[in-house]
Motif scaffolding. Structure first.
Motif, short mmCIF file in Angstrom:
data_model
loop_
_atom_site.label_atom_id
_atom_site.label_comp_id
_atom_site.label_asym_id
_atom_site.label_seq_id
_atom_site.Cartn_x
_atom_site.Cartn_y
_atom_site.Cartn_z
N SER A 9 0.84 -1.38 0.03
CA SER A 9 -0.03 -0.03 0.26
C SER A 9 0.90 1.23 -0.09
CB SER A 9 -1.08 0.21 1.14
OG SER A 9 -1.81 -0.98 1.20
N GLY A 10 2.30 1.27 0.19
CA GLY A 10 3.00 2.19 0.41
C GLY A 10 3.48 2.85 -1.01
N PHE A 11 4.28 3.63 -1.09
CA PHE A 11 4.87 4.51 -1.98
C PHE A 11 5.35 3.92 -3.30
CE2 PHE A 11 8.62 7.30 -3.66
CZ PHE A 11 7.90 7.67 -4.66
N ILE A 12 6.21 2.91 -3.02
CA ILE A 12 6.80 1.86 -3.85
C ILE A 12 5.93 0.97 -4.42
CG2 ILE A 12 8.82 0.74 -4.38
CD1 ILE A 12 10.47 2.27 -2.46
N GLY A 13 5.22 0.37 -3.53
CA GLY A 13 4.43 -0.65 -3.50
C GLY A 13 3.47 -0.25 -4.47
N THR A 14 3.01 1.06 -4.52
CA THR A 14 1.73 1.31 -5.37
C THR A 14 2.16 1.38 -6.95
OG1 THR A 14 0.50 2.58 -3.65
CG2 THR A 14 0.09 3.59 -5.83
N HIS A 15 3.51 1.87 -6.84
CA HIS A 15 4.07 1.96 -8.41
C HIS A 15 4.32 0.74 -8.85
CE1 HIS A 15 4.52 6.44 -9.14
NE2 HIS A 15 4.52 6.63 -7.59
N LEU A 16 4.77 -0.20 -8.04
CA LEU A 16 5.07 -1.47 -8.77
C LEU A 16 3.63 -2.29 -8.94
CD1 LEU A 16 6.77 -3.76 -8.97
CD2 LEU A 16 6.33 -4.95 -6.99
N VAL A 17 2.43 -1.92 -8.18
CA VAL A 17 1.20 -2.68 -8.65
C VAL A 17 0.97 -2.16 -9.91
CG1 VAL A 17 -1.06 -2.86 -8.07
CG2 VAL A 17 0.66 -3.29 -6.38
N ASN A 18 1.10 -0.88 -10.15
CA ASN A 18 0.58 -0.21 -11.38
C ASN A 18 1.46 -0.62 -12.42
OD1 ASN A 18 -1.26 1.67 -10.14
ND2 ASN A 18 0.40 3.34 -10.01
N LEU A 19 2.84 -1.04 -12.41
CA LEU A 19 3.72 -1.51 -13.35
C LEU A 19 3.26 -3.06 -13.78
CD1 LEU A 19 6.02 -1.23 -15.49
CD2 LEU A 19 7.44 -2.04 -13.39
N LEU A 20 2.82 -3.89 -12.90
CA LEU A 20 2.49 -5.28 -12.90
C LEU A 20 1.28 -5.35 -13.55
CD1 LEU A 20 3.53 -6.51 -9.54
CD2 LEU A 20 4.68 -7.30 -11.76
N TYR A 21 0.25 -4.62 -13.16
CA TYR A 21 -0.91 -4.47 -13.54
C TYR A 21 -0.91 -4.21 -15.39
CZ TYR A 21 -6.10 -3.95 -14.43
OH TYR A 21 -7.23 -4.11 -14.85
N GLU A 22 0.06 -3.12 -15.64
CA GLU A 22 0.15 -2.61 -16.99
C GLU A 22 0.68 -3.76 -17.77
OE1 GLU A 22 2.97 0.39 -19.29
OE2 GLU A 22 2.26 1.02 -17.42
N LYS A 23 1.75 -4.40 -17.23
CA LYS A 23 2.57 -5.51 -18.15
C LYS A 23 1.47 -6.83 -17.96
CE LYS A 23 6.67 -5.95 -18.59
NZ LYS A 23 8.33 -6.35 -18.43
N TYR A 24 1.17 -7.19 -17.01
CA TYR A 24 0.25 -8.48 -16.66
C TYR A 24 -1.07 -8.41 -16.27
CZ TYR A 24 5.41 -9.46 -17.15
OH TYR A 24 6.84 -9.68 -17.72
N PRO A 25 -1.91 -7.87 -17.12
CA PRO A 25 -3.39 -7.57 -16.43
C PRO A 25 -4.10 -8.84 -15.93
CG PRO A 25 -3.18 -7.14 -18.74
CD PRO A 25 -1.77 -7.45 -18.32
N ASP A 26 -3.51 -9.86 -16.16
CA ASP A 26 -4.39 -11.11 -15.71
C ASP A 26 -3.59 -11.71 -14.75
OD1 ASP A 26 -6.24 -11.02 -17.91
OD2 ASP A 26 -4.87 -11.93 -19.39
#
Length: 322
Positions: A9-26
């Motif tokens: 839920s933190g700063f870095i984690g949020t950006h990682l989630v965004n990147l993972l979701y963008e690259k691997y939406p499933d």
């Protein structure tokens, strides 16, 4: 494949989630934290206090990946024991979770704090000499993760990243305070302009994390995640003003005077000014950390320092940095 992000839920984690979701939406992304966020439907939030044994009612397999961001990190800001309780117990419990499901890959976010405070250049081979509870706890946590990898060193991958100051949208930390200090004419160079402050853009950091964790290799690697060479506080301030269209003259005043003023303002309840004697002291000491290993790796940077500041400004509709 599942992604388990402890402290997501933190700063870095949020950006990682965004990147993972963008690259691997499933992909299934689990955010394990004590602060709730499902990142607008991009992750599955599960309440998890890493200070306690991790007993999750979910399935996991050895193909899954763990990112361990859980930490108490703000300094100053916490009693000494809180750094040890969260950072050390958290490392023990996260690696125990990996053991339980035979997960092969962990990326652990450490810090440059284990190096200790000094002006000398530090690289990944420098002997750590932490001098704060945070730095000590992070170094112990690194060793706990290394023990996990060593138990099956032929099949486990451990990456330890030691970022400098991480900046970008949602940071609300050192760079954000610097920006608003300059904008409101409240920032002064504390006795010197050549203090080196190693730093990295958050989008660059998570891109490298994903690049590294996707390697099919069993090993232990430590990377200082910083721009190389690191920039001085004057260079950072000038680049920040250029990227955001500010024109300011920043004066240099004696560091002792600035620490005294910060103490007086703090005693009078002036927290809104964003200055603290300990933060002034930190501004006067370089974080002179080498990013040469990262620069010379096969990873290709996506943002120059100037481009990173512009991208951050763009993420805030070209209005401000925060």
């Amino acid at each position: 494949m599942n992604y388990f992000i402890f402290g997501g839920s933190g700063f870095i984690g949020t950006h990682l989630v965004n990147l993972l979701y963008e690259k691997y939406p499933d992909a299934i992304i689990y955010n394990l934290d004590i602060v709730e966020s499902n990142h607008s439907g991009k992750s599955n939030f599960i309440y998890c206090d890493v200070r306690l044994e991790i007993d999750l009612k979910i399935s996991a397999s050895e193909q899954d990946i763990i990112f361990n961001f859980s930490a108490i990190h703000t300094t100053p800001g916490h009693p000494d024991h809180e750094y040890f309780e969260t950072n050390i117990k958290g490392a023990e419990n996260v690696t125990a979770f990996a053991n339980k499901f035979n997960i092969k890959k962990i990326l652990f976010t450490s810090s440059i704090a284990p190096y200790g405070a000094s002006e000398e250049m530090k690289d990944e081979n420098t002997l750590p000499m932490p001098n704060t509870p945070y730095g000590i706890s992070k170094l112990v946590a690194e060793k706990i993760h290394m023990v996990w990898q060593a138990k099956q060193e032929a099949s486990r991958q451990l990456t330890i990243v030691r970022p400098g100051v991480v900046f970008g949208k949602g940071e609300n930390g050192n760079f954000t305070r610097l920006y608003w200090g300059i904008k409101k004419h409240r920032f002064f160079y504390p006795g010197r302009k050549d203090t080196i402050k190693a730093s990295i853009y958050v989008k660059e950091l998570v891109n490298f994390m994903l690049y590294r964790i996707e390697m099919d290799i069993a090993d232990v690697e430590i990377y200082n995640c910083t721009y190389e060479p690191a920039f001085t506080i004057e260079e950072i301030s000038n680049a920040m003003m250029k990227a955001t269209g500010m024109k300011r003259t920043i004066y240099k005043i004696p560091g002792g005077l600035l620490k005294f003023a910060a103490g007086v303002i703090g005693a009078l309840g002036g927290k809104s000014f964003g200055i603290h004697p300990d933060r002034v002291k930190k501004l006067m000491i370089s974080t002179n950390v080498s990013g040469k290993k990262l620069k010379e790796s096969d990873y290709k940077f996506q943002y120059s320092f100037e481009d990173a500041l512009k991208d951050w400004y763009k993420d805030n509709d070209n209005l401000y940095l925060k």
